[in-house]
Design a protein around this motif. Structure first.
Motif, PDB file in Angstrom:
ATOM      1  N   ARG A 173      19.296   0.011  -0.847  1.00  0.00           N
ATOM      2  CA  ARG A 173      19.617   0.408  -2.212  1.00  0.00           C
ATOM      3  C   ARG A 173      18.360   0.665  -3.050  1.00  0.00           C
ATOM      4  O   ARG A 173      18.465   0.949  -4.238  1.00  0.00           O
ATOM      5  N   SER A 174      17.182   0.531  -2.447  1.00  0.00           N
ATOM      6  CA  SER A 174      15.951   0.754  -3.195  1.00  0.00           C
ATOM      7  C   SER A 174      14.866   1.243  -2.240  1.00  0.00           C
ATOM      8  O   SER A 174      14.933   1.029  -1.025  1.00  0.00           O
ATOM      9  N   VAL A 175      13.868   1.918  -2.826  1.00  0.00           N
ATOM     10  CA  VAL A 175      12.747   2.418  -2.024  1.00  0.00           C
ATOM     11  C   VAL A 175      11.957   1.249  -1.458  1.00  0.00           C
ATOM     12  O   VAL A 175      11.485   1.294  -0.310  1.00  0.00           O
ATOM     13  N   GLU A 176      11.806   0.176  -2.240  1.00  0.00           N
ATOM     14  CA  GLU A 176      11.016  -0.966  -1.777  1.00  0.00           C
ATOM     15  C   GLU A 176      11.631  -1.609  -0.540  1.00  0.00           C
ATOM     16  O   GLU A 176      10.907  -2.044   0.373  1.00  0.00           O
ATOM     17  N   ILE A 200       0.841  -1.213   0.000  1.00  0.00           N
ATOM     18  CA  ILE A 200       0.000   0.000   0.000  1.00  0.00           C
ATOM     19  C   ILE A 200       0.868   1.252   0.000  1.00  0.00           C
ATOM     20  O   ILE A 200       0.621   2.216  -0.740  1.00  0.00           O
ATOM     21  N   MET A 201       1.929   1.247   0.843  1.00  0.00           N
ATOM     22  CA  MET A 201       2.812   2.416   0.871  1.00  0.00           C
ATOM     23  C   MET A 201       3.533   2.588  -0.465  1.00  0.00           C
ATOM     24  O   MET A 201       3.742   3.721  -0.920  1.00  0.00           O
ATOM     25  N   ALA A 202       3.933   1.484  -1.103  1.00  0.00           N
ATOM     26  CA  ALA A 202       4.588   1.586  -2.412  1.00  0.00           C
ATOM     27  C   ALA A 202       3.642   2.165  -3.455  1.00  0.00           C
ATOM     28  O   ALA A 202       4.037   2.993  -4.293  1.00  0.00           O
ATOM     29  N   ALA A 256       4.535  -4.493  -6.686  1.00  0.00           N
ATOM     30  CA  ALA A 256       4.700  -5.952  -6.744  1.00  0.00           C
ATOM     31  C   ALA A 256       5.954  -6.393  -6.001  1.00  0.00           C
ATOM     32  O   ALA A 256       5.934  -7.368  -5.241  1.00  0.00           O
ATOM     33  N   VAL A 257       7.074  -5.674  -6.203  1.00  0.00           N
ATOM     34  CA  VAL A 257       8.316  -6.026  -5.504  1.00  0.00           C
ATOM     35  C   VAL A 257       8.163  -5.835  -4.008  1.00  0.00           C
ATOM     36  O   VAL A 257       8.612  -6.665  -3.202  1.00  0.00           O
ATOM     37  N   ALA A 258       7.515  -4.730  -3.591  1.00  0.00           N
ATOM     38  CA  ALA A 258       7.337  -4.478  -2.163  1.00  0.00           C
ATOM     39  C   ALA A 258       6.495  -5.564  -1.509  1.00  0.00           C
ATOM     40  O   ALA A 258       6.813  -6.051  -0.409  1.00  0.00           O
ATOM     41  N   HIS A 312      17.184  -8.320  -2.084  1.00  0.00           N
ATOM     42  CA  HIS A 312      17.713  -7.181  -1.312  1.00  0.00           C
ATOM     43  C   HIS A 312      16.719  -6.724  -0.248  1.00  0.00           C
ATOM     44  O   HIS A 312      17.114  -6.348   0.862  1.00  0.00           O
ATOM     45  N   GLY A 313      15.420  -6.742  -0.565  1.00  0.00           N
ATOM     46  CA  GLY A 313      14.418  -6.381   0.443  1.00  0.00           C
ATOM     47  C   GLY A 313      14.443  -7.315   1.636  1.00  0.00           C
ATOM     48  O   GLY A 313      14.271  -6.880   2.788  1.00  0.00           O
TER      49      GLY A 313
END
Length: 517
Positions: free
Chosen positions: A409-412, A345-347, A355-357, A397-398
């Motif tokens: 290294r990413s927003v997700e 939802i935040m993404a 999808a990645v989040a 990475h998440g």
């Protein structure tokens, strides 16, 4: 001379006696002599036969030795031939490699010569460009009436003034907009995510109570000489506690899946009424099959709730196993579903990859499904599982960064970290006694404070991190790394119980202060 008759008779008698004596001696000694001669002949014949037998054995042994020596010689020759062939093959390979290396060296030499030629050509062009630049600079200086340094200084001063003014105005504008929007926007996103993902959580322990229709059932569960309870414990791997508690037995096991399987099997046996080793084995097998179905169903339901598709079948099964794991009373699967939904939802609100989040949020604690069977933290195990089953690098990475084990290294990855903290920290999600929490934090600070060179230390993030401030004159940068490892080792070797892992951060700060008078 004529002898008297009596003397002649006496001589005749003497002659007859001597003759008889010799005749007796002959007849007595000659047979004995011949028998002795015969024995000697027999002994000589026997000795000759034994000598011939010994000669034959010697010849046979010599023949066998020659055959064995011939066989060994052939084997040695065969081995030597194989070794020679292997050596020849190795020599051929080495020769081929040497030829290849020589070809590569020749090619490198050629490339080196080409590079040298190009470098010489480049140097010549660089010299020409430098001369041309010098000529143009001299011409510009003559026309403008200024030197190069003076012109550069004037231009840079004007540009710096304009850039500082514009940057200050832009910075002030951005700060005002950020102050107005950041807090409201963050509160709105988090509140919407939590509101849409509210869930019920049930605390579990390491024991399960099973009700009985009557106390008489306890004796049937134990069986004659305890054979039923022994068979049940061996097949399920749990401890069955039968005490004075009325109409109830307790199943104790650290593994929740085994405990739940044992509970299902015991309820089957109680409802059936027939309890013996053979029936116990059937019930346990049936309960294991039912448990596998429940695990698969729980994993499929989790992917359906979060909208995550295309997961490997083994990852879906591991998600189902997390339904029977808890962390301080919070169900691991419900927590993962909540994190996936909050992060998604935040993404979506922030315009990131939803999808990645969601996928990383659902799988961020997947290592907890097998951390009892493998060594390492659940984060490291989860990263290995995700890579093994071909998850994307962003999802891996998440998972790796959700406890700040890796830099973001990413927003997700940041959203997964925030969603994990929100789900775990909301009221009622996890339970821990206040006294136990305070004792754990104080114990962490005491362990760190006991090390030499420590000035101050603080336990933060609910006891998941220890930050240590050291005396810079006593601890240098190399010793700071060693101090962090020493504190971590002391925490591991102590009898302190803590969930997950504890991060040890050593901070060495040096300040230099002077005053202009």
């Amino acid at each position: 001379m004529d002898l008297p008759e009596e003397w002649r008779l006496l001589l005749v008698v003497l002659a007859a006696g001597v003759a008889l004596l010799f005749a007796g001696y002959y007849f007595l000694l000659v047979p004995r002599y011949w028998r002795r001669m015969r024995d000697v002949a027999d002994a000589e014949g026997k000795l000759e036969r034994e000598r011939r037998d010994l000669d034959g054995r010697k010849k046979e042994a010599l023949l066998e030795a020659r055959e064995e020596a011939h066989r060994l010689r052939k084997e040695i020759e065969r081995e030597n031939r194989g070794r020679r062939q292997e050596v020849q093959r190795m020599e051929r390979r080495l020769t081929q490699r040497e030829e290849g290396l020589e070809r590569r060296m020749d090619a490198l030499d050629k490339r080196g010569r080409i590079v040298e030629e190009k470098e010489s050509e480049l140097g010549r062009l660089r010299d020409q460009a430098q001369k041309e630049r010098e000529r143009w600079r001299e011409e510009l200086e003559r026309v403008a009436g200024l030197t190069t340094e003076e012109a550069r200084r004037i231009v840079l001063t004007e540009v710096e003034k304009e850039a500082r003014h514009e940057a200050a105005m832009l910075l002030e504008q951005v700060e005002e907009e950020t102050k107005r929007e950041s807090g409201r926007r963050a509160r709105e996103i988090i509140s919407v995510a939590i509101q849409r993902c509210s869930a019920d959580h049930v605390g579990e322990t390491t024991v399960t109570a099973v009700g009985l229709p009557s106390d008489e059932m306890k004796g049937r569960i134990i069986g004659r000489e305890g054979r039923n309870i022994r068979a049940f414990e061996q097949l399920t791997g749990v401890d069955l506690i039968i005490d004075d508690t009325p109409e109830a037995v307790v199943i104790s096991c650290f593994d929740p899946i085994r405990r739940e399987t044992a509970r299902s099997a015991l309820e089957m046996l109680i409802s059936d009424g027939r309890i013996h080793p053979g029936r116990i084995e059937e019930a346990v097998d049936k309960a294991k099959a039912v448990m596998e179905e429940r695990i698969q169903h729980a994993g499929d339901h989790a992917t359906f709730q979060t909208g995550v598709t295309g997961l490997h079948a083994e990852l879906v099964r591991l998600l189902g196993k997390m339904k029977f794991r808890t962390t301080l009373g919070q169900n691991a699967l419900d927590h993962s579903i909540e994190v996936a939904n909050i992060a998604g939802i935040m993404a979506a609100e922030l315009g990131a990859n939803e999808a990645v989040a969601r996928r990383a949020g659902l799988l961020h604690d997947i290592g907890k499904a097998v951390d009892l069977e493998m060594e390492g933290t659940h984060t490291a195990i989860g990263v290995d599982l995700a890579r093994r089953y071909r998850e994307s690098p962003d999802v891996v990475h998440g998972i790796a960064a959700h406890h700040e084990d890796e830099p973001f290294r990413s927003v997700e990855a940041v959203l997964v970290y925030a969603a994990d903290s929100i789900s775990a920290a909301r009221p009622g999600a996890r339970r821990e006694s206040l006294d136990g929490y305070i004792r754990r934090v104080e114990r962490l600070e005491k362990i760190a404070q006991a090390c030499e060179g420590v000035e101050r230390c603080y336990a933060i993030q609910a006891g998941r991190e220890v930050r240590i401030l050291v005396k810079p004159e006593d601890i240098d940068d190399v010793m700071a790394t060693a101090l962090a490892k020493e504190v971590a080792d002391r925490i591991q070797e102590s009898d302190l119980e803590y969930p997950g892992q504890i991060k040890v951060t050593v901070i060495r700060e040096t300040r230099a202060v002077e005053y202009a008078k």
